[in-house]
Structure formats: structure tokens, C-alpha cells
Design a protein around this motif. Structure first.
Motif, PDB file in Angstrom:
ATOM      1  N   ARG A 345      -9.009 -21.424   7.953  1.00 48.38           N
ATOM      2  CA  ARG A 345     -10.088 -21.546   8.942  1.00 48.38           C
ATOM      3  C   ARG A 345      -9.780 -20.703  10.183  1.00 48.38           C
ATOM      4  O   ARG A 345     -10.680 -20.083  10.773  1.00 48.38           O
ATOM      5  CB  ARG A 345     -10.263 -23.002   9.329  1.00 48.38           C
ATOM      6  N   TYR A 346      -8.518 -20.717  10.646  1.00 53.25           N
ATOM      7  CA  TYR A 346      -8.129 -19.946  11.816  1.00 53.25           C
ATOM      8  C   TYR A 346      -8.323 -18.455  11.566  1.00 53.25           C
ATOM      9  O   TYR A 346      -8.842 -17.730  12.433  1.00 53.25           O
ATOM     10  CB  TYR A 346      -6.656 -20.238  12.152  1.00 53.25           C
ATOM     11  N   GLU A 347      -7.885 -17.959  10.417  1.00 51.71           N
ATOM     12  CA  GLU A 347      -8.036 -16.540  10.109  1.00 51.71           C
ATOM     13  C   GLU A 347      -9.508 -16.138  10.095  1.00 51.71           C
ATOM     14  O   GLU A 347      -9.887 -15.058  10.579  1.00 51.71           O
ATOM     15  CB  GLU A 347      -7.406 -16.233   8.752  1.00 51.71           C
ATOM     16  N   GLN A 348     -10.353 -17.024   9.576  1.00 55.27           N
ATOM     17  CA  GLN A 348     -11.786 -16.734   9.512  1.00 55.27           C
ATOM     18  C   GLN A 348     -12.377 -16.647  10.924  1.00 55.27           C
ATOM     19  O   GLN A 348     -13.122 -15.718  11.256  1.00 55.27           O
ATOM     20  CB  GLN A 348     -12.479 -17.826   8.703  1.00 55.27           C
ATOM     21  N   ALA A 349     -12.013 -17.611  11.799  1.00 54.52           N
ATOM     22  CA  ALA A 349     -12.525 -17.604  13.181  1.00 54.52           C
ATOM     23  C   ALA A 349     -11.992 -16.398  13.939  1.00 54.52           C
ATOM     24  O   ALA A 349     -12.695 -15.811  14.788  1.00 54.52           O
ATOM     25  CB  ALA A 349     -12.113 -18.883  13.891  1.00 54.52           C
ATOM     26  N   LEU A 350     -10.745 -15.975  13.704  1.00 53.51           N
ATOM     27  CA  LEU A 350     -10.164 -14.814  14.370  1.00 53.51           C
ATOM     28  C   LEU A 350     -10.920 -13.547  14.016  1.00 53.51           C
ATOM     29  O   LEU A 350     -11.233 -12.717  14.881  1.00 53.51           O
ATOM     30  CB  LEU A 350      -8.685 -14.689  13.969  1.00 53.51           C
ATOM     31  N   GLU A 351     -11.226 -13.391  12.763  1.00 52.47           N
ATOM     32  CA  GLU A 351     -11.957 -12.185  12.331  1.00 52.47           C
ATOM     33  C   GLU A 351     -13.334 -12.135  12.975  1.00 52.47           C
ATOM     34  O   GLU A 351     -13.810 -11.068  13.404  1.00 52.47           O
ATOM     35  CB  GLU A 351     -12.065 -12.178  10.815  1.00 52.47           C
ATOM     36  N   GLU A 352     -13.993 -13.296  13.074  1.00 56.46           N
ATOM     37  CA  GLU A 352     -15.325 -13.335  13.692  1.00 56.46           C
ATOM     38  C   GLU A 352     -15.233 -12.984  15.170  1.00 56.46           C
ATOM     39  O   GLU A 352     -16.075 -12.254  15.710  1.00 56.46           O
ATOM     40  CB  GLU A 352     -15.944 -14.725  13.517  1.00 56.46           C
ATOM     41  N   ALA A 353     -14.204 -13.494  15.896  1.00 51.80           N
ATOM     42  CA  ALA A 353     -14.055 -13.216  17.328  1.00 51.80           C
ATOM     43  C   ALA A 353     -13.796 -11.738  17.568  1.00 51.80           C
ATOM     44  O   ALA A 353     -14.383 -11.133  18.488  1.00 51.80           O
ATOM     45  CB  ALA A 353     -12.907 -14.054  17.899  1.00 51.80           C
TER      46      ALA A 353
END
Length: 510
Positions: A345-353
Motif C-alpha cells: 500500500r505504501y509503495e502504491q501511495a508513493l508512486e501516486e504522490a
């Protein structure tokens, strides 16, 4: 070389060549090892013979080691021996000086003794660890008194105590028998170098007691009288009034055992159970209740910790499988699985940011520090470009600037004749010293010798004045005003003696 115990009842092992004159004894309980001589020596008492078995004066006694060495009682269960033939010969010299008779020294073979008497106990007082266990030093009087004398005697004579029903004559061999040559031909030192106490248990009782009294202080004589009262109490069967702590504990143990046997004979097994027996009874009752519960279908009440954990694990696995079957993957995830899901989940949110231009929200601590450093360097360069050198100075640069300003102000002050405002501590002290020296010289030039005197000079002046006044007083016949304490006492003593002689001359003796 003793590990844990000073009394040894166990098998025999001859050390393999390292100690040809020593004997290793391995204890059966804890396998610790002690090393003692292969042979010990004894100066036989007048009633003992090398051709007959040797017994203690009272094999059934229960005297402490200190009581035996100190001779608090006439008879004990121990037989005194020495690890050193020389010490035994020196002891013989002491004995011959006290009483004339035929003396015999025997060598006792400990290897043979331990084979023939397997229950023999040996207490090696020449070993400091064993000595400290049986005869502790008195912390209030470590270098005198009964305990000091007993410890010194045991050490100097290399005393080894043997506790056994008897020592067979086969274990003994005569190494000195009278008539024989003069002992001085083979004694290397004087007996006084060895004897430190008067507790020689092989001499006649009256000789030993008188020897002790010759060296006793008043305090030790008082203690001896107390011990005599103690022996009278024992003779009158009063065993409790003067019991030592060890004897009292032993008496309590005997009474406890007697009460325990009576309780057991009356069917009362619990009142006097040992902790081990009580635990065993509790375990039997627990096992009985557990079997009854299992027979009634109650498997949880008496489950062991391991069985409870196993049951909980089965229930957990069953609930986890049901949750997974219903699409609930998070409720029963392991710690590792939860961490893995969070990471995804963290990796996914990082890519979006990052895709939205937000570089700070998910920065690591290292990346955040690096960004702050870049911003600081940029602001510092802008400030320097605008002539602002102080706002972004480092601590080292700030200190350097302060030093430059101080030096500049100091140079201006000195140029204007102000030498004190910026003086260093060393320069200020030098100025004070110069001013003091100048005032000192002026005072002496004006005849003022006291104002600037040192403490030593002032004391010397006082002493000169005192001596001058004392000489003037003596010249005027005044001997008492300046007398020292010693002279005053001597004068008083002279007057007292004169008055005493006059009184005696007049018949006044009282």
C-alpha cells in the motif's frame, strides 16, 4: 586445592605423577577434588601405642573443629595429626620441655587408612579455605585472642584432623622412638618460630592449661572462667543454657524428628511433611482430580500449559480458514503478512504522490535532511551576496569574528593609555604583584616592618618578643609567668615531693 567441602568420604585417586607426595580425593556428590598428603604424622600420647589401633578420646562426641583446636573440652571425636614431620618434631621438643617420658612419632598412611576405613573424614586445616570455614577470624580482634591463637596453631603445625572410629595399627609406622639422638641434630628452626598458640591437644591437660594461663590477658582469663561455668553446666546435664547456635539447632532437629515420627505413627502425614513430600502429595491429588475431570469430559480445567496452547492453536487455525474462505484476509494475517500488505500500500501511495509532483510527503528521513541542507546552503549564499555574514555563520566563524573585534578594541584601549580594561588574568596578576612590591618597599623605607610581613615573619617576630619578655621575667625572679607546660608540671612535682618529705618527716604518712 579444595572445591566446596572440607570433609571427604569418597573414593581414592593417586595423582598421576604431578604430586608424588600428595593424594587426590574426588568427592562422589559433586566430583570436586582436594589434594592432601599421602602420609601424616602424630606424636603419640602416653596412653597410645604404635602396635595398637589408635582411637579418638571420645568417638561419639560432637565437638566443633574450633572447640577441638582450642581445647574447650577434654575429649573430642577428632584425632590430631600434622602434614609435616618437622612440625611434629618441633612439637615433640615442646612436649619434652614440659614432661619427661618416652615419646614416639608415627607416620600414618592415608591411602591404606581410606581403604581399611572407608567412612573416614579428613579436615585439612593447613588449607586456608578449610581453615576459614571451620575457624573464622574475629573481625574485632584479628591479631590476638583465642581464635587468632587457634588459627595460628593450626597453620604453623599444619594440622590435619581425622574423624574415624579407629586407625588400624597396620596404617602406622614408627619414624621416631626413644631412646634416640638429641633432637637438635635434625631440627632446622627453633620451636618458638612455629608455636603461635597453646592448644596442643597431645600434651597433658594440666600442662596445656597452665601454658594457656601464662599468656592470657585479663579479658581471656575472664573468658576462660566463663568456659569453666559452661563445662560445669554440661556436667550437671544442663545442655541448653550454654549451647552454641550449632548445638541448639541440632537439638531442635532431634525434637522435630521425634515429633514427626509420633505424628506419622498417629496417621498424621501432612503436619511434618518436608517440602518435597508435600509437593509429591499435591501432585498425586492433582493427577487424581485430572483423571476424574477427563473421565467426565472436562478436558480444559486440568490441561497443562502445552495442551492449552495446542488447543488454542487448533481453534485459531480453524477460525483463520473460515475467514479466508469468506474473503477476510486481514483479520488473521500473521505479522509478516501484515507488514507485506502495508508495504504494498505504501509503495502504491508513493508512486501516486510522485506522479502528482509531491516529493516531500513520502521522503525518507535521509532524503528530508538532504533537502533541508540544500535549502540552507542556498539561503546562506544569498545572505553572503547581500553582505549579511552573521546570520548564517557557523559557530567557529562566529567565535573568530568575536575574537577579531575584541583584539581591535584592545589595541584601541592600549593606544589610549587604558592598560587595565583588556588585561588578561595573567597580566592583571603581574600588575597587582608590582603594586604590592612597591608598597612593601615604601613601608620598609618608612620603618613599618609589620604591615607587609609574611605569616612566617610575623610568627618569628612574636617569638623574639616572647623570648625577650621571658628573659626579663626570669631576670626579675618571675619563673612561673612564662613557664612551659612541661616546666610547670616539673615545678608542681618538685613542690609536691618537698611537701611529701616534710609530711613524712613530721610523721604524717597518710
Amino acid at each position: 586445592m579444595i572445591n566446596k567441602s572440607s570433609e571427604h568420604r569418597c573414593g581414592i585417586k593417586i595423582n598421576g605423577g604431578r604430586y608424588s607426595d600428595r593424594l587426590e580425593i574426588t568427592e562422589l556428590k559433586n566430583c570436586s577434588v582436594m589434594v592432601i598428603p599421602l602420609n601424616v604424622y602424630r606424636l603419640l600420647a602416653e596412653t597410645e601405642k604404635p602396635t595398637a589401633n589408635l582411637t579418638a578420646r571420645d568417638p561419639t562426641a560432637n565437638v566443633t573443629v574450633f572447640g577441638h583446636v582450642r581445647r574447650r573440652v577434654a575429649k573430642s571425636q577428632f584425632i590430631s595429626t600434622s602434614a609435616s614431620l618437622e612440625a611434629c618434631k618441633l612439637f615433640l621438643t615442646k612436649a619434652k620441655a614440659k614432661k619427661t617420658r618416652k615419646y614416639t612419632i608415627v607416620k600414618i598412611n592415608l591411602v591404606m587408612l581410606r581403604i581399611m576405613r572407608q567412612k573416614v573424614s579428613i579436615i585439612d586445616l593447613s588449607n586456608l579455605t578449610v581453615l576459614n570455614r571451620h575457624i573464622q577470624s574475629n573481625p574485632d580482634s584479628p591479631n590476638k585472642g583465642f581464635r587468632y591463637n587457634a588459627r595460628k596453631w593450626a597453620t604453623d603445625t599444619k594440622e590435619i584432623l581425622i574423624k574415624v572410629c579407629d586407625i588400624p595399627a597396620e596404617c602406622m609406622k614408627v619414624v621416631y622412638g626413644e631412646p634416640n639422638t638429641d633432637l637438635k641434630t635434625f631440627l632446622p628452626v627453633q620451636f618458638g618460630d612455629v608455636v603461635g598458640s597453646e592448644s596442643e591437644s597431645d600434651l597433658d591437660e594440666s600442662d596445656a592449661e597452665s601454658d594457656f594461663e601464662n599468656i592470657m590477658t585479663e579479658e581471656e582469663l575472664s573468658r576462660l572462667e566463663a568456659e569453666q561455668v559452661y563445662e560445669e553446666a554440661i556436667a550437671n546435664k544442663d545442655y541448653e543454657s550454654f549451647m552454641t547456635e550449632e548445638e541448639r539447632i541440632e537439638l531442635e532437629m532431634e525434637r522435630y524428628e521425634q515429633a514427626r515420627e509420633e505424628a506419622f505413627s498417629n496417621g498424621d502425614y501432612e503436619s511434618f511433611m518436608t517440602e518435597e513430600e508435600r509437593n509429591e502429595l499435591e501432585m498425586e491429588r492433582y493427577e487424581q482430580a485430572r483423571e476424574e475431570a477427563f473421565a467426565n469430559g472436562d478436558y480444559e480445567s486440568f490441561m497443562t500449559e502445552e495442551e492449552s496452547n495446542e488447543l488454542e492453536m487448533e481453534r485459531y487455525e480453524q477460525a483463520r480458514e473460515e475467514a479466508f474462505a469468506n474473503g477476510d484476509y486481514e483479520s488473521f494475517m500473521t505479522e509478516e503478512e501484515s507488514n507485506e500488505l502495508e508495504m504494498e500500500r505504501y509503495e502504491q501511495a508513493l508512486e501516486e504522490a510522485i506522479a502528482n509532483g509531491d516529493y516531500e510527503s513520502f521522503m525518507t528521513e535521509e532524503e528530508r535532511i538532504e533537502l533541508e541542507m540544500e535549502r540552507y546552503e542556498q539561503a546562506r549564499e544569498e545572505a553572503f551576496a547581500n553582505g549579511d555574514y552573521e546570520s548564517f555563520m557557523t559557530e567557529e566563524e562566529r567565535i573568530e569574528l568575536e575574537r577579531e573585534r575584541y583584539e581591535q578594541a584592545r589595541e584601541k584601549a592600549i593606544a589610549n593609555g587604558d592598560f587595565e580594561s583588556f588585561m588578561t588574568e595573567e597580566e592583571r596578576s603581574e600588575l597587582e604583584r608590582e603594586n604590592y612590591e612597591q608598597a612593601y618597599e615604601e613601608a620598609f623605607a618608612n620603618g613599618d616592618y609589620e604591615s607587609f610581613m609574611t605569616e612566617e615573619e610575623r610568627n618569628e617576630l612574636e617569638m623574639e618578643r616572647y623570648e625577650q619578655a621571658r628573659e626579663e621575667a626570669f631576670a626579675n625572679g618571675d619563673y612561673e609567668s612564662f613557664m612551659t607546660e612541661e616546666e610547670r608540671i616539673e615545678l608542681e612535682m618538685g613542690r609536691y615531693e618537698q611537701a611529701r618529705e616534710e609530711a613524712f618527716a613530721n610523721g604524717d604518712y597518710e
